[in-house]
Design an enzyme around this catalytic site. Structure first.
Site, PDB file in Angstrom:
ATOM      1  CB  ALA A 265      45.003  44.798  45.684  1.00 32.48           C
ATOM      2  CE  LYS A 266      47.158  37.013  46.939  1.00 32.14           C
ATOM      3  NZ  LYS A 266      47.678  35.803  47.576  1.00 32.14           N
TER       4      LYS A 266
ATOM      5  N   GLY B  15      44.340  37.617  36.745  1.00 32.80           N
ATOM      6  CA  GLY B  15      43.999  37.658  35.226  1.00 32.80           C
ATOM      7  C   GLY B  15      44.784  36.832  34.464  1.00 32.80           C
ATOM      8  CD  GLU B  16      50.084  37.080  33.582  1.00 31.23           C
ATOM      9  OE1 GLU B  16      50.480  36.526  32.714  1.00 31.23           O
ATOM     10  OE2 GLU B  16      50.371  37.871  34.630  1.00 31.23           O
TER      11      GLU B  16
END
Lengths: 153, 747
Positions: free
Chosen positions: B696-697, B700-701
């Site tokens: 994962a990374k 949301g931004e």
């Protein structure tokens, strides 16, 4: 002054200052902190409660004006049997994030559904424009409300 | 495309219901403002009405004599401290000393039995000011004869994270310059050059819950409940400021009503603690919206940019100069400026580029973090130049991107993290969603945008997982639940590693006395970095269980027996510890931990008669490596998309001579249900190329940076190129009139 009201189904009699705001009265005198303070100018909807079934901004309403009336907060709504399907729809559609707007949002939706006002998605968007949510981007809420209203999202 | 064979996971990768939904839906979730302490006083702040002035005298006698007033705090009460704070630059006093530098700066504060009394007492304080020249804009601030806002040497704060801070240059408090090659030579001989001047407005994050702090000081112990995203950094700043050991400062963070960066680092905590220290009773300060608006905001920015390309579509060089308006105090301005500088070239293969970004003091309210900072400021400018070059060359803007975008593994910035994402794949997907290449009606335009955000912040997180004898799991981690859903994601991760149901896992918020160290909740880092710490802590518990059993592959149903076997009774607990620390120095230059992808597309329809821009379709790529919870990922992108539309179309804090003119939600509009695009799509991309758990990374931004750029490009595609945000009807209409005069409308 003395006020008598029905709060979340219970008859209440209280002494309040004439200028006492409904929001402060609910939060401080009755520990009903589900209604939140934010914009204070009736734009955001976080302080919404139902008075005689209609959504009202409690941050701009004095307690004196709900004398003799029926007030429902999110805590009272959550105790009603019909709440379960609202909860289910909001959970299924992930229609909340921080939760700050959620109580006011749910009460507005309840009022609109009780009045059969949400007949299509356009109406959902228009009628809910008085409740701001800064987190979700609204789509999850529209989907949840469409499901509750039985219209196509 | 390669097909990745994924291990079968029980909880990770599924749309698990939010763990906090029940409390939040029923109005039971506790926020700082819901907290009531015995003998708690209400605090109110007297704020400067002037943007720049010397404080000649403060008379607090009338206020202090009012019944119900516990105390009045002024700068004189901080004389026993070094009162300057600021995580990047220690440039601001707890409460004004002899000068105010922005309208809204705290000049005094009152603690009283109730809010009405506190407000009356604030109004009874008399302050005499001597007005000073107002440095209202960046242009005023960098003029040769500008009045200086700050004097003396720069005092670095604890957490600027930018190596050694250079000395201040006039009102420029920080400068970030990067480059490669000789851009000038390319511009001299390039067939196509686009250049322009651009402005981006100051923006209010509007977390619906305003900044709220409750503080209690007993001897040298500070207990603080705060709406803060970074409890451990606030703890450190308070310990430093009030000269007490770290362990004597206890930060407790319940649910937050939104943050978006506005609650990152330290905000109202020093003032509330100072007031509680004087009052010797617990004190609450709860901002009103107009107070939170001047507590922190997004930077306005001016920019000059030019880009060169060959006639057949090969990008050559770019030069960028930009000036970020950080207001009266630096707040997170240096980091915003550096991140903006990193975003300025865009993820293309340049022969040469030069970026010079400055962070500038003005007499406006301080500016700090807001979701996708830096990238949101610069991406729309760079991407609009790519589109303009494509138009002039007669090329498809998508083809220009296919041709020039960096590929995975390529260097983006000397010494920094190479590209860890498939940007061409991402932009092709979002373009397809909005019907790229399909016929369009008149006044309809489509645009795409591609960018990167330096994300992850400093990779230091610790987590503790406790397995109880009844099989219940508690995760202790300092991450703040701002609404983004880490408590749910962490529960999924712990459940996965321990083989228990998600419902058995409880994730608590930060109480720095009990939760282990976590750097911050921001920069899209929590799932990736704190999530990795949680995964390691859960694995640590599992290893202990396997040690007791003598073999791997345990069924959770056997845990109670293993407990009895190990502890000799129906009790005890197993504690797992997991940590993440930087592999190198952890410096900003070596970073970022990962590049957050900012890829989006938009279709708009323009009403030329009114200048109204209707957003019909949007698409964003959530290039997350691995979605721990795909439903929450989608909702993150949708939230960022709406904020991006607000930033692009109408959000703007209007300052005049340093005074904020639109300081309420009546005059500062944020997106409502009616601003939803007709179609809003989030494409989740899972290439398992992130450094976090299961590949994962963060996300949301990115969408917030991508959407304004895509909308600007779509509007230009409809015939109206813009160099100023937001795209209000008036601005767009005026631009159309100018185009008519130039004979380029309709195109």
């Amino acid at each position: 002054m003395t006020v008598e009201l029905r709060l979340n189904g219970k008859e209440i009699r209280d002494e309040v200052a004439p200028e006492r705001l409904l929001l402060d009265y609910l939060r401080e005198d009755h520990g009903l902190t589900g209604a939140k303070r934010s914009c204070e100018v009736q734009v955001c909807g976080t302080c919404t409660v139902l008075v005689d079934g209609l959504p009202v901004s409690s941050c701009c309403t004095i307690v004196a004006d709900v004398d003799g009336r029926d007030v429902l907060t999110i805590e009272g709504f959550a105790d009603l049997p019909e709440f379960e399907r609202f909860e289910r729809a909001f959970v299924d559609h992930a229609a909340l994030q921080c939760g700050f707007c959620t109580g006011g949002m749910l009460l507005t939706i309840k009022s609109l559904l009780d009045g059969d006002e949400l007949t299509n998605v356009g109406e959902i968007r228009r009628c809910l424009a008085g409740n701001i949510c800064r987190c979700t981007g609204y789509r999850g809420i529209v989907e949840a409300v469409a499901e509750l209203a039985g219209v196509v999202a | 495309m390669t097909v990745v064979e994924r291990p079968r996971l029980a909880h990770v990768g599924r749309p698990v219901a939010r763990r906090d939904a029940g409390e939040k839906l029923r109005g039971q979730a506790q926020f700082v403002g819901d907290l009531v302490l015995r003998r708690m006083l209400q605090g109110k702040v007297l704020r400067s009405p002037l943007a720049h002035a010397r404080v000649v005298s403060i008379d607090t006698r009338a206020a202090e004599e009012m019944p119900g007033v516990a105390c009045v705090l002024t700068g004189a009460d901080t004389a026993d401290l070094d009162p300057y704070w600021g995580h990047a630059i220690k440039d601001r006093p707890i409460v004004a000393l002899d000068r105010v530098r922005f309208a809204g700066e705290p000049v005094a504060a009152v603690a009283a039995e109730d809010e009405a009394t506190a407000t009356a007492a604030v109004n009874a304080i008399e302050v005499e000011y001597e007005e000073l020249p107002v440095v209202g804009t960046v242009d005023d601030a960098i003029a040769p004869d500008a009045t200086l806002l700050h004097e003396g040497p720069v005092r670095p704060g604890l957490f600027h994270g930018l190596g050694e801070l250079p000395p201040r240059d006039g009102n420029v408090c920080y400068r970030y310059a990067i480059g490669r090659g000789e851009p000038e030579s390319h511009f001299a001989r390039a067939e196509l050059v686009v250049e322009g001047e651009y402005t981006f407005p100051a923006v209010y994050q509007y977390a619906m819950e305003t900044h709220t702090v409750v503080a209690h000081v007993e001897r040298d112990e500070l207990t603080v409940w705060s709406t803060c995203q970074h409890p451990f950094l606030v703890r450190a700043e308070l310990a430093d400021l009030f000269a007490v050991p770290l362990a004597n400062v206890r930060l407790i963070v319940p649910y937050l009503g939104g943050g978006f960066g506005s609650k990152s680092y330290t905000k109202m905590e020093p003032l509330t603690v100072a007031l509680a220290r004087k009052a010797r009773r617990p004190v609450r300060i709860q901002n009103t919206v107009d107070e939170s608006m001047v507590t922190t905001r997004r930077h306005g920015m001016n920019c000059r940019m030019r880009t060169a390309m060959t006639g057949d579509g090969r990008l050559l060089a770019r030069e960028v100069d930009c000036w970020f308006d950080t207001g009266a105090y630096a707040d997170n301005g240096p980091r915003v400026t550096a991140t903006g500088g990193d975003a300025a070239p865009g993820p293309y293969r340049w022969d040469a580029y030069r970026v010079d970004a400055r962070c500038v003091y003005t007499n406006t309210s301080p500016a700090g973090s807001y979701r996708a900072f830096g990238a949101t400021h610069l991406q729309w400018i760079g991407e609009s130049q790519i589109d303009e070059l494509a138009r002039r060359a007669g090329l498809d803007p998508l083809d220009v991107r296919r041709e020039n975008l960096c590929r995975p593994g390529e260097e983006l910035r000397a010494g920094g993290k190479p590209l860890d994402a498939d940007l061409v794949g991402d932009v092709e997907q979002v373009a397809a969603v909005i019907g790229w290449g399909e016929p369009k009606r008149e006044h309809v335009g489509r645009g795409v945008s591609v960018g990167l955000l330096a994300a992850g912040a400093h990779p230091v997180s610790t987590a503790i997982v406790r397995l109880e004898a009844d099989g219940q799991v508690t995760v202790l981690v300092g991450t703040t639940e701002v609404g983004q859903g880490p408590r749910t994601a962490f529960a999924q991760i712990a459940a996965e590693e321990l083989g228990v149901d998600v419902e058995r896992v409880t994730v608590r918020g930060a109480d720095t006395r009990f939760t282990p160290y976590d750097r911050s909740t921001g920069a899209s880092r929590s799932t990736t970095i704190a999530g990795l710490a949680v995964q390691r802590a859960a694995i640590h518990v599992r290893e202990q269980l396997e040690g007791i059993a003598g073999h791997a592959g345990l069924d959770a149903a056997t845990y109670p027996d293993l407990f009895r076997q190990h502890f000799g009774l129906a009790g005890g607990e197993l504690i797992g510890r997991g940590g993440v620390a930087p592999t190198g120095s952890g410096s900003y230059a070596e970073g970022p931990v990962f590049w957050e992808v900012c890829v989006g597309a938009a279709e708009v329809e323009l009403e030329p008669e009114t200048g109204m821009v209707h957003v019909r379709r949007t698409a964003t790529a959530a290039d997350v490596g691995r979605a721990i919870n795909p439903q929450l990922v989608e909702r993150q992108d949708e939230g960022a998309t709406l904020q991006g539309l607000g930033n692009a179309l109408f959000e703007e804090m209007v300052f005049e001579d340093g005074l904020l003119l639109n300081d309420s939600l009546l005059e500062y509009r944020v997106p409502s249900f009616e601003d939803l695009p007709d179609e809003m799509t989030c494409v989740i991309v899972e290439n398992e190329d992130g450094p976090g758990p299961y590949g994962a990374k963060g996300c949301g931004e990115g969408a917030l940076a991508a959407i304004p750029a895509a909308v600007v490009n779509a509007l230009a595609d409809a015939g109206v190129p813009m160099n100023e945000l937001p795209l209000t009807p008036e601005r767009v209409w005026r631009r159309i009139q100018t185009l008519k005069e130039e004979g380029t409308w309709p195109r």
